[in-house]
Design a protein around this motif. Structure first.
Motif, PDB file in Angstrom:
ATOM      1  N   SER A  69       0.828  -1.208   0.000  1.00  0.00           N
ATOM      2  CA  SER A  69       0.000   0.000   0.000  1.00  0.00           C
ATOM      3  C   SER A  69       0.860   1.255   0.000  1.00  0.00           C
ATOM      4  O   SER A  69       0.555   2.222  -0.704  1.00  0.00           O
ATOM      5  CB  SER A  69      -0.935   0.018   1.213  1.00  0.00           C
ATOM      6  N   ARG A  70       1.931   1.250   0.751  1.00  0.00           N
ATOM      7  CA  ARG A  70       2.837   2.401   0.762  1.00  0.00           C
ATOM      8  C   ARG A  70       3.468   2.607  -0.616  1.00  0.00           C
ATOM      9  O   ARG A  70       3.605   3.739  -1.072  1.00  0.00           O
ATOM     10  CB  ARG A  70       3.922   2.217   1.818  1.00  0.00           C
ATOM     11  N   GLU A  71       3.855   1.517  -1.268  1.00  0.00           N
ATOM     12  CA  GLU A  71       4.424   1.629  -2.609  1.00  0.00           C
ATOM     13  C   GLU A  71       3.392   2.192  -3.589  1.00  0.00           C
ATOM     14  O   GLU A  71       3.711   3.057  -4.405  1.00  0.00           O
ATOM     15  CB  GLU A  71       4.920   0.255  -3.092  1.00  0.00           C
ATOM     16  N   ARG A  72       2.152   1.710  -3.486  1.00  0.00           N
ATOM     17  CA  ARG A  72       1.097   2.232  -4.355  1.00  0.00           C
ATOM     18  C   ARG A  72       0.850   3.714  -4.086  1.00  0.00           C
ATOM     19  O   ARG A  72       0.673   4.502  -5.021  1.00  0.00           O
ATOM     20  CB  ARG A  72      -0.196   1.446  -4.148  1.00  0.00           C
ATOM     21  N   ILE A  73       0.831   4.079  -2.815  1.00  0.00           N
ATOM     22  CA  ILE A  73       0.625   5.486  -2.450  1.00  0.00           C
ATOM     23  C   ILE A  73       1.768   6.335  -3.000  1.00  0.00           C
ATOM     24  O   ILE A  73       1.542   7.414  -3.555  1.00  0.00           O
ATOM     25  CB  ILE A  73       0.489   5.651  -0.920  1.00  0.00           C
ATOM     26  N   PHE A  74       2.999   5.849  -2.874  1.00  0.00           N
ATOM     27  CA  PHE A  74       4.147   6.585  -3.395  1.00  0.00           C
ATOM     28  C   PHE A  74       4.025   6.773  -4.905  1.00  0.00           C
ATOM     29  O   PHE A  74       4.263   7.856  -5.430  1.00  0.00           O
ATOM     30  CB  PHE A  74       5.439   5.847  -3.039  1.00  0.00           C
ATOM     31  N   LYS A  75       3.608   5.694  -5.608  1.00  0.00           N
ATOM     32  CA  LYS A  75       3.415   5.798  -7.063  1.00  0.00           C
ATOM     33  C   LYS A  75       2.304   6.792  -7.387  1.00  0.00           C
ATOM     34  O   LYS A  75       2.419   7.572  -8.331  1.00  0.00           O
ATOM     35  CB  LYS A  75       3.089   4.427  -7.658  1.00  0.00           C
ATOM     36  N   LEU A  76       1.228   6.765  -6.607  1.00  0.00           N
ATOM     37  CA  LEU A  76       0.131   7.709  -6.838  1.00  0.00           C
ATOM     38  C   LEU A  76       0.581   9.146  -6.603  1.00  0.00           C
ATOM     39  O   LEU A  76       0.192  10.049  -7.343  1.00  0.00           O
ATOM     40  CB  LEU A  76      -1.063   7.373  -5.939  1.00  0.00           C
ATOM     41  N   VAL A  77       1.401   9.352  -5.577  1.00  0.00           N
ATOM     42  CA  VAL A  77       1.915  10.698  -5.310  1.00  0.00           C
ATOM     43  C   VAL A  77       2.791  11.161  -6.476  1.00  0.00           C
ATOM     44  O   VAL A  77       2.692  12.310  -6.919  1.00  0.00           O
ATOM     45  CB  VAL A  77       2.694  10.733  -3.977  1.00  0.00           C
ATOM     46  N   GLU A  78       3.629  10.264  -6.986  1.00  0.00           N
ATOM     47  CA  GLU A  78       4.460  10.596  -8.146  1.00  0.00           C
ATOM     48  C   GLU A  78       3.595  10.905  -9.366  1.00  0.00           C
ATOM     49  O   GLU A  78       3.848  11.874 -10.087  1.00  0.00           O
ATOM     50  CB  GLU A  78       5.411   9.450  -8.473  1.00  0.00           C
ATOM     51  N   MET A  79       2.553  10.082  -9.589  1.00  0.00           N
ATOM     52  CA  MET A  79       1.657  10.317 -10.716  1.00  0.00           C
ATOM     53  C   MET A  79       0.942  11.661 -10.569  1.00  0.00           C
ATOM     54  O   MET A  79       0.771  12.400 -11.537  1.00  0.00           O
ATOM     55  CB  MET A  79       0.637   9.176 -10.829  1.00  0.00           C
ATOM     56  N   HIS A  80       0.515  11.964  -9.350  1.00  0.00           N
ATOM     57  CA  HIS A  80      -0.160  13.236  -9.095  1.00  0.00           C
ATOM     58  C   HIS A  80       0.781  14.404  -9.356  1.00  0.00           C
ATOM     59  O   HIS A  80       0.391  15.401  -9.966  1.00  0.00           O
ATOM     60  CB  HIS A  80      -0.686  13.281  -7.659  1.00  0.00           C
ATOM     61  N   ALA A  81       2.024  14.278  -8.911  1.00  0.00           N
ATOM     62  CA  ALA A  81       2.999  15.346  -9.146  1.00  0.00           C
ATOM     63  C   ALA A  81       3.242  15.533 -10.647  1.00  0.00           C
ATOM     64  O   ALA A  81       3.297  16.664 -11.133  1.00  0.00           O
ATOM     65  CB  ALA A  81       4.310  15.026  -8.425  1.00  0.00           C
ATOM     66  N   ALA A  82       3.349  14.426 -11.361  1.00  0.00           N
ATOM     67  CA  ALA A  82       3.554  14.516 -12.815  1.00  0.00           C
ATOM     68  C   ALA A  82       2.329  15.134 -13.489  1.00  0.00           C
ATOM     69  O   ALA A  82       2.459  15.986 -14.381  1.00  0.00           O
ATOM     70  CB  ALA A  82       3.840  13.129 -13.397  1.00  0.00           C
TER      71      ALA A  82
ATOM     72  N   THR B 203       0.163  17.144 -12.123  1.00  0.00           N
ATOM     73  CA  THR B 203       0.111  18.553 -11.735  1.00  0.00           C
ATOM     74  C   THR B 203       1.092  19.369 -12.569  1.00  0.00           C
ATOM     75  O   THR B 203       0.753  20.466 -13.033  1.00  0.00           O
ATOM     76  CB  THR B 203       0.426  18.708 -10.235  1.00  0.00           C
ATOM     77  N   ALA B 204       2.283  18.840 -12.765  1.00  0.00           N
ATOM     78  CA  ALA B 204       3.274  19.541 -13.589  1.00  0.00           C
ATOM     79  C   ALA B 204       2.777  19.668 -15.028  1.00  0.00           C
ATOM     80  O   ALA B 204       2.891  20.738 -15.638  1.00  0.00           O
ATOM     81  CB  ALA B 204       4.611  18.798 -13.542  1.00  0.00           C
ATOM     82  N   GLU B 205       2.219  18.588 -15.557  1.00  0.00           N
ATOM     83  CA  GLU B 205       1.675  18.621 -16.920  1.00  0.00           C
ATOM     84  C   GLU B 205       0.520  19.613 -17.009  1.00  0.00           C
ATOM     85  O   GLU B 205       0.412  20.372 -17.984  1.00  0.00           O
ATOM     86  CB  GLU B 205       1.203  17.222 -17.338  1.00  0.00           C
ATOM     87  N   CYS B 206      -0.328  19.623 -16.003  1.00  0.00           N
ATOM     88  CA  CYS B 206      -1.462  20.555 -15.974  1.00  0.00           C
ATOM     89  C   CYS B 206      -0.965  21.997 -15.962  1.00  0.00           C
ATOM     90  O   CYS B 206      -1.494  22.851 -16.683  1.00  0.00           O
ATOM     91  CB  CYS B 206      -2.329  20.270 -14.745  1.00  0.00           C
ATOM     92  N   GLU B 207       0.046  22.267 -15.168  1.00  0.00           N
ATOM     93  CA  GLU B 207       0.603  23.628 -15.105  1.00  0.00           C
ATOM     94  C   GLU B 207       1.230  24.013 -16.436  1.00  0.00           C
ATOM     95  O   GLU B 207       1.068  25.141 -16.909  1.00  0.00           O
ATOM     96  CB  GLU B 207       1.637  23.722 -13.973  1.00  0.00           C
ATOM     97  N   LYS B 208       1.926  23.065 -17.055  1.00  0.00           N
ATOM     98  CA  LYS B 208       2.525  23.315 -18.376  1.00  0.00           C
ATOM     99  C   LYS B 208       1.436  23.636 -19.393  1.00  0.00           C
ATOM    100  O   LYS B 208       1.553  24.587 -20.176  1.00  0.00           O
ATOM    101  CB  LYS B 208       3.317  22.077 -18.811  1.00  0.00           C
ATOM    102  N   LEU B 209       0.363  22.848 -19.376  1.00  0.00           N
ATOM    103  CA  LEU B 209      -0.734  23.076 -20.311  1.00  0.00           C
ATOM    104  C   LEU B 209      -1.450  24.394 -20.029  1.00  0.00           C
ATOM    105  O   LEU B 209      -1.902  25.074 -20.954  1.00  0.00           O
ATOM    106  CB  LEU B 209      -1.715  21.903 -20.270  1.00  0.00           C
ATOM    107  N   ARG B 210      -1.550  24.764 -18.752  1.00  0.00           N
ATOM    108  CA  ARG B 210      -2.149  26.063 -18.410  1.00  0.00           C
ATOM    109  C   ARG B 210      -1.315  27.201 -18.981  1.00  0.00           C
ATOM    110  O   ARG B 210      -1.864  28.181 -19.494  1.00  0.00           O
ATOM    111  CB  ARG B 210      -2.259  26.216 -16.898  1.00  0.00           C
ATOM    112  N   CYS B 211       0.000  27.080 -18.884  1.00  0.00           N
ATOM    113  CA  CYS B 211       0.879  28.117 -19.445  1.00  0.00           C
ATOM    114  C   CYS B 211       0.705  28.181 -20.966  1.00  0.00           C
ATOM    115  O   CYS B 211       0.625  29.273 -21.541  1.00  0.00           O
ATOM    116  CB  CYS B 211       2.334  27.841 -19.090  1.00  0.00           C
ATOM    117  N   GLN B 212       0.653  27.019 -21.612  1.00  0.00           N
ATOM    118  CA  GLN B 212       0.455  26.993 -23.062  1.00  0.00           C
ATOM    119  C   GLN B 212      -0.896  27.587 -23.434  1.00  0.00           C
ATOM    120  O   GLN B 212      -1.011  28.336 -24.412  1.00  0.00           O
ATOM    121  CB  GLN B 212       0.557  25.563 -23.591  1.00  0.00           C
ATOM    122  N   LEU B 213      -1.920  27.265 -22.659  1.00  0.00           N
ATOM    123  CA  LEU B 213      -3.246  27.805 -22.923  1.00  0.00           C
ATOM    124  C   LEU B 213      -3.255  29.314 -22.751  1.00  0.00           C
ATOM    125  O   LEU B 213      -3.828  30.038 -23.570  1.00  0.00           O
ATOM    126  CB  LEU B 213      -4.281  27.166 -21.988  1.00  0.00           C
ATOM    127  N   SER B 214      -2.597  29.786 -21.717  1.00  0.00           N
ATOM    128  CA  SER B 214      -2.512  31.231 -21.498  1.00  0.00           C
ATOM    129  C   SER B 214      -1.817  31.910 -22.671  1.00  0.00           C
ATOM    130  O   SER B 214      -2.265  32.950 -23.164  1.00  0.00           O
ATOM    131  CB  SER B 214      -1.759  31.512 -20.195  1.00  0.00           C
TER     132      SER B 214
END
Length: 122
Positions: free
Chosen positions: A43-56, A58-69
């Motif tokens: 479960s900890r490994e899955r949570i760690f992977k989910l946190v990494e996926m969320h961070a990725a 979020t970064a992609e979302c921010e990149k796309l927001r900048c491109q959209l702007s």
């Protein structure tokens, strides 16, 4: 048979002694503890992977927001340029129409013939 022997079942074949029962229960608890630790680790490994996926994400979302702007800004600039060109074209067309109208008036005055109908002006 002695009545006290009826309650004493320690020497029966197949019946575990209290110590064996405790050892068996302890083994069950140890197995359960190991299984729970294993599940916790997974479960900890899955949570760690989910946190990494969320961070990725979020970064992609921010990149796309900048491109959209940037795209919105470019679209707004293009819209302003198109409006400016349209306004300029309309003014130029009106100026040309006015000039043509003035030339038609001068031509008609000079020739005495209507440019539109080809008939003499009265």
């Amino acid at each position: 048979m002695d009545p006290s022997d009826i309650e004493n079942t320690d020497d029966w074949l197949g019946c575990p002694t209290p110590l064996e029962t405790c050892r068996h229960q302890l083994a069950l608890y140890e197995n359960e503890f190991e299984e729970l630790n294993f599940q916790l680790q997974q479960s900890r490994e899955r949570i760690f992977k989910l946190v990494e996926m969320h961070a990725a994400a979020t970064a992609e979302c921010e990149k796309l927001r900048c491109q959209l702007s940037g795209a919105k800004s470019e679209a707004a600039q293009a819209c302003r340029r198109a409006t400016d060109i349209e306004t300029k074209s309309a003014w130029e067309l009106m100026a040309k129409n006015k000039h043509i109208s003035e030339l038609v008036t001068k031509l008609e005055a000079a020739t005495g013939i209507s440019v539109r109908t080809g008939q003499p002006i009265r």
